[in-house]
Design a protein around this motif. Structure first.
Motif, PDB file in Angstrom:
ATOM      1  N   MET A   1       0.823  -1.203   0.000  1.00  0.00           N
ATOM      2  CA  MET A   1       0.000   0.000   0.000  1.00  0.00           C
ATOM      3  C   MET A   1       0.860   1.257   0.000  1.00  0.00           C
ATOM      4  SD  MET A   1      -3.061  -0.834  -0.417  1.00  0.00           S
ATOM      5  CE  MET A   1      -3.661   0.849  -0.268  1.00  0.00           C
ATOM      6  N   SER A   2       2.003   1.226   0.642  1.00  0.00           N
ATOM      7  CA  SER A   2       2.905   2.374   0.604  1.00  0.00           C
ATOM      8  C   SER A   2       3.377   2.630  -0.819  1.00  0.00           C
ATOM      9  CB  SER A   2       4.103   2.142   1.522  1.00  0.00           C
ATOM     10  OG  SER A   2       3.725   2.156   2.880  1.00  0.00           O
ATOM     11  N   ASN A   3       3.717   1.557  -1.547  1.00  0.00           N
ATOM     12  CA  ASN A   3       4.117   1.723  -2.942  1.00  0.00           C
ATOM     13  C   ASN A   3       2.988   2.294  -3.788  1.00  0.00           C
ATOM     14  OD1 ASN A   3       6.685   0.738  -2.437  1.00  0.00           O
ATOM     15  ND2 ASN A   3       6.226  -1.336  -3.110  1.00  0.00           N
ATOM     16  N   MET A   4       1.767   1.867  -3.520  1.00  0.00           N
ATOM     17  CA  MET A   4       0.622   2.384  -4.272  1.00  0.00           C
ATOM     18  C   MET A   4       0.365   3.856  -3.955  1.00  0.00           C
ATOM     19  SD  MET A   4      -1.950  -0.907  -4.091  1.00  0.00           S
ATOM     20  CE  MET A   4      -1.261  -2.553  -4.303  1.00  0.00           C
ATOM     21  N   LEU A   5       0.583   4.245  -2.706  1.00  0.00           N
ATOM     22  CA  LEU A   5       0.467   5.664  -2.359  1.00  0.00           C
ATOM     23  C   LEU A   5       1.461   6.488  -3.180  1.00  0.00           C
ATOM     24  CD1 LEU A   5       0.106   5.680   1.545  1.00  0.00           C
ATOM     25  CD2 LEU A   5      -1.674   6.080  -0.151  1.00  0.00           C
ATOM     26  N   ALA A   6       2.673   5.977  -3.329  1.00  0.00           N
ATOM     27  CA  ALA A   6       3.684   6.693  -4.108  1.00  0.00           C
ATOM     28  C   ALA A   6       3.220   6.900  -5.540  1.00  0.00           C
ATOM     29  CB  ALA A   6       4.999   5.919  -4.072  1.00  0.00           C
ATOM     30  N   MET A   7       2.652   5.869  -6.140  1.00  0.00           N
ATOM     31  CA  MET A   7       2.180   5.969  -7.519  1.00  0.00           C
ATOM     32  C   MET A   7       1.051   6.982  -7.641  1.00  0.00           C
ATOM     33  SD  MET A   7       2.298   1.847  -7.994  1.00  0.00           S
ATOM     34  CE  MET A   7       1.683   1.716  -9.651  1.00  0.00           C
ATOM     35  N   ASN A   8       0.163   6.975  -6.667  1.00  0.00           N
ATOM     36  CA  ASN A   8      -0.978   7.891  -6.705  1.00  0.00           C
ATOM     37  C   ASN A   8      -0.538   9.342  -6.535  1.00  0.00           C
ATOM     38  OD1 ASN A   8      -3.817   8.206  -6.981  1.00  0.00           O
ATOM     39  ND2 ASN A   8      -3.990   8.566  -4.785  1.00  0.00           N
ATOM     40  N   VAL A   9       0.384   9.571  -5.596  1.00  0.00           N
ATOM     41  CA  VAL A   9       0.869  10.935  -5.358  1.00  0.00           C
ATOM     42  C   VAL A   9       1.667  11.438  -6.554  1.00  0.00           C
ATOM     43  CG1 VAL A   9       2.372  12.345  -3.902  1.00  0.00           C
ATOM     44  CG2 VAL A   9       0.826  10.694  -2.854  1.00  0.00           C
ATOM     45  N   ALA A  10       2.455  10.550  -7.173  1.00  0.00           N
ATOM     46  CA  ALA A  10       3.220  10.950  -8.355  1.00  0.00           C
ATOM     47  C   ALA A  10       2.283  11.362  -9.489  1.00  0.00           C
ATOM     48  CB  ALA A  10       4.116   9.794  -8.800  1.00  0.00           C
ATOM     49  N   ARG A  11       1.233  10.601  -9.686  1.00  0.00           N
ATOM     50  CA  ARG A  11       0.263  10.957 -10.742  1.00  0.00           C
ATOM     51  C   ARG A  11      -0.412  12.283 -10.430  1.00  0.00           C
ATOM     52  NH1 ARG A  11      -4.696   6.917 -11.779  1.00  0.00           N
ATOM     53  NH2 ARG A  11      -4.980   7.459  -9.566  1.00  0.00           N
ATOM     54  N   PHE A  12      -0.769  12.487  -9.168  1.00  0.00           N
ATOM     55  CA  PHE A  12      -1.442  13.730  -8.789  1.00  0.00           C
ATOM     56  C   PHE A  12      -0.535  14.942  -8.979  1.00  0.00           C
ATOM     57  CE2 PHE A  12      -2.218  16.928  -5.474  1.00  0.00           C
ATOM     58  CZ  PHE A  12      -3.501  17.330  -5.823  1.00  0.00           C
ATOM     59  N   ARG A  13       0.735  14.798  -8.624  1.00  0.00           N
ATOM     60  CA  ARG A  13       1.625  15.949  -8.777  1.00  0.00           C
ATOM     61  C   ARG A  13       1.746  16.362 -10.240  1.00  0.00           C
ATOM     62  NH1 ARG A  13       8.084  16.115  -7.776  1.00  0.00           N
ATOM     63  NH2 ARG A  13       7.940  14.839  -9.667  1.00  0.00           N
ATOM     64  N   ARG A  14       1.870  15.380 -11.148  1.00  0.00           N
ATOM     65  CA  ARG A  14       2.001  15.701 -12.568  1.00  0.00           C
ATOM     66  C   ARG A  14       0.672  16.122 -13.175  1.00  0.00           C
ATOM     67  NH1 ARG A  14       4.985  13.411 -16.933  1.00  0.00           N
ATOM     68  NH2 ARG A  14       6.651  12.992 -15.437  1.00  0.00           N
ATOM     69  N   PHE A  15      -0.390  15.441 -12.762  1.00  0.00           N
ATOM     70  CA  PHE A  15      -1.717  15.692 -13.340  1.00  0.00           C
ATOM     71  C   PHE A  15      -2.726  15.895 -12.214  1.00  0.00           C
ATOM     72  CE2 PHE A  15       0.521  12.829 -16.286  1.00  0.00           C
ATOM     73  CZ  PHE A  15       0.540  13.625 -17.424  1.00  0.00           C
ATOM     74  N   PRO A  16      -2.745  17.072 -11.576  1.00  0.00           N
ATOM     75  CA  PRO A  16      -3.668  17.286 -10.454  1.00  0.00           C
ATOM     76  C   PRO A  16      -5.139  17.121 -10.829  1.00  0.00           C
ATOM     77  CG  PRO A  16      -2.590  19.331 -11.120  1.00  0.00           C
ATOM     78  CD  PRO A  16      -1.888  18.241 -11.830  1.00  0.00           C
ATOM     79  N   GLU A  17      -5.449  17.281 -12.111  1.00  0.00           N
ATOM     80  CA  GLU A  17      -6.841  17.104 -12.535  1.00  0.00           C
ATOM     81  C   GLU A  17      -7.286  15.652 -12.461  1.00  0.00           C
ATOM     82  OE1 GLU A  17      -4.317  16.940 -16.335  1.00  0.00           O
ATOM     83  OE2 GLU A  17      -4.303  17.957 -14.394  1.00  0.00           O
ATOM     84  N   SER A  18      -6.326  14.711 -12.342  1.00  0.00           N
ATOM     85  CA  SER A  18      -6.699  13.299 -12.270  1.00  0.00           C
ATOM     86  C   SER A  18      -7.513  13.010 -11.022  1.00  0.00           C
ATOM     87  CB  SER A  18      -5.444  12.420 -12.276  1.00  0.00           C
ATOM     88  OG  SER A  18      -4.658  12.652 -11.114  1.00  0.00           O
ATOM     89  N   ARG A  19      -7.338  13.802  -9.996  1.00  0.00           N
ATOM     90  CA  ARG A  19      -8.086  13.601  -8.756  1.00  0.00           C
ATOM     91  C   ARG A  19      -9.583  13.766  -8.975  1.00  0.00           C
ATOM     92  NH1 ARG A  19      -8.274  14.778  -2.933  1.00  0.00           N
ATOM     93  NH2 ARG A  19     -10.078  16.115  -2.619  1.00  0.00           N
TER      94      ARG A  19
END
Length: 487
Positions: free
Chosen positions: A148-166
């Protein structure tokens, strides 16, 4: 409603007796080398012994106490000095006390008002872990396991690059590219599936003969993915791969991530060599240049399942912006205390275990230097076992260990001198499973095995328990030799 619906006195009496059973069966016998690691039963026999059926009426205290004994007696004793099967072996008494405290408090550290002590403890532990990584600031949260920690990293990385993905989801994002080594943890693939990125968009980078990611191959993969019209986003490097214990070259990978603007996450499966020791750095470079880190103290530090920290170098509130929704029944902004201590919105979870407490109490009990000495002891035990494997007849290394993962075959005399034939390797692949079945049925010890690439099944011995002695390691090799000699 005039009286309580629970018999409190009887409940406390029951707990006192359960605590005694826990101490005798769950702690003393679990760590006693003269006891079996497991009392193996076939599934149907175990179902009958446990009487698992749930009925309309409850049972008396003595019957329940016997059930508690049965649960402990018939389960695998992971605290046993001869349990080598998983990375969470061993039992630390201070950390166990922390686990008891956590369960007794039965609260979630999502707000300061319901978990004031635990919130402050988590804050301190995360800060200390970040300090060991080499960061003077940052953020983080405890998650239910390294996956789950690794998945959090992937989610945060996507959000930083593409905040609209949220808010808008993946539908109008470019096709994203994630990169990890062929030896990386399978949670990267699981995370891509869970987050809607897709497992086809996880690109597994070639590794060298020791299992380390090859930086040049990573750069080639990034360029190939870009040329195909995808958007490279995220690289997961690994410090201590699960099977071979390989440490990816972090500095070279960080250079590539900086060149292409990619998020660098480091899955520090064993972050514990980052603890200061009396020796020079043992094997791994520091993940200081990473954007995020996964660290699992429930492994080499024996904190107990589960304890996984997701550490973030960013200190701008990225976790909060990525996951927070500001539920008004929990995260009111007009509270009478500092609401920045209400950290629950940083996590996709609502209810969350206070996993920092057991690490905090262990750290308080033994201190940073002693935790470092545990790491040194694990290396010393591995070096001793390596020397013995090289000397003993019938044992053959898969490769020289870089860390505490010692991988080897046991070759019974019936196969000696046949190692050039395909039939030999086919037969050798059946040796480790046969030996493991014998040891489990005997209850003498447990150790894992697996195939790897073109290599047939071999044993993977990892020592994380500081209670393990030279006598245990000698027994380990003697037992494999005895159980496999006549195969």
């Amino acid at each position: 409603l005039d009286d309580p619906g629970l018999d409190i006195a009887a409940g406390e009496e029951f707990l006192q007796k359960v605590f005694q059973i826990l101490l005798e069966e769950g702690v003393q016998k679990s760590t006693d080398v003269t006891q079996k690691v497991c009392d193996w039963k076939e599934p149907q026999e175990l179902r009958e012994l446990l009487d698992l059926e749930l009925r309309s009426d409850g049972e008396g205290q003595e019957r329940l106490l016997q059930r508690c004994r049965d649960v402990l007696r018939l389960s695998v004793r992971t605290g046993h000095p001869r349990f080598f099967n998983q990375l969470f072996s061993g039992l630390d008494h201070h950390a166990l006390a922390g686990r008891f405290l956590t369960e007794t408090l039965n609260t979630s550290p999502y707000t300061y008002e319901v978990a004031p002590v635990l919130v402050l403890m988590e804050e301190q532990v995360l800060a200390k872990l970040r300090e060991l990584v080499g960061w003077s600031s940052g953020d983080g949260i405890f998650a239910p396991g390294g996956s789950m920690s690794n998945m959090l990293a992937m989610n945060v990385a996507r959000f930083r690059r593409f905040p609209e993905s949220r808010s808008r989801g993946n539908w109008d994002l470019p096709r994203l590219g994630l990169f990890a080594s062929q030896e990386s943890h399978y949670s990267i693939l699981k995370g891509a599936a869970l987050l809607g990125i897709g497992t086809d968009n996880v690109h597994l980078v070639r590794t060298d003969e020791r299992g380390k990611m090859i930086p040049e191959e990573l750069e080639k993969e990034i360029q190939r993915v870009k040329a195909e019209g995808s958007e490279p986003l995220f690289v997961c490097a690994t410090s201590g791969t699960t099977v071979l214990g390989a440490f990816d070259p972090l500095d070279a990978i960080a250079d590539i991530c900086a060149r292409y603007g990619l998020w660098l996450h480091v899955d520090v499966i064993f972050g514990d060599p980052l603890f200061p020791t009396g020796s020079p750095k043992l094997c791994c470079s520091s993940p200081t240049r990473a954007d995020s880190v996964t660290w699992n103290p429930h492994k080499l530090l024996m904190v107990g399942l589960q304890c996984s920290a997701f550490l973030l170098h960013d200190s701008s509130g990225l976790l909060q912006r990525c996951h927070g929704v500001g539920a008004s029944y929990l995260f009111q902004r007009d509270k009478f205390y500092d609401v920045s201590l209400d950290t629950g919105d940083k996590s996709p979870q609502c209810g969350r275990r206070a996993d920092g407490l057991k690490l905090w109490i262990l750290w308080k009990a033994v201190g940073t230097r002693a935790l470092g000495r545990r790491v040194e002891r694990a290396f010393a035990a591995t070096r001793y076992l390596l020397e013995q494997v090289k000397r003993r007849e019938g044992f053959q290394l898969v490769m020289e260990p870089e860390f505490i993962n010692l991988c080897f075959w046991f070759i019974p005399p019936s196969l000696w001198g046949q190692d050039s034939s395909p039939e030999f390797w086919d037969k050798l692949g059946k040796v480790a499973p046969a030996i493991k079945e014998k040891m489990i049925r005997r209850g003498s010890m447990m150790v894992g095995y697996q195939p790897h690439g073109s290599r047939v099944n071999f044993f993977r011995q990892i020592i994380t328990n500081p209670a393990v002695t030279r006598q245990d390691l000698d027994f380990f090799l003697d037992e494999i030799q005895e159980l496999g000699w006549d195969l």
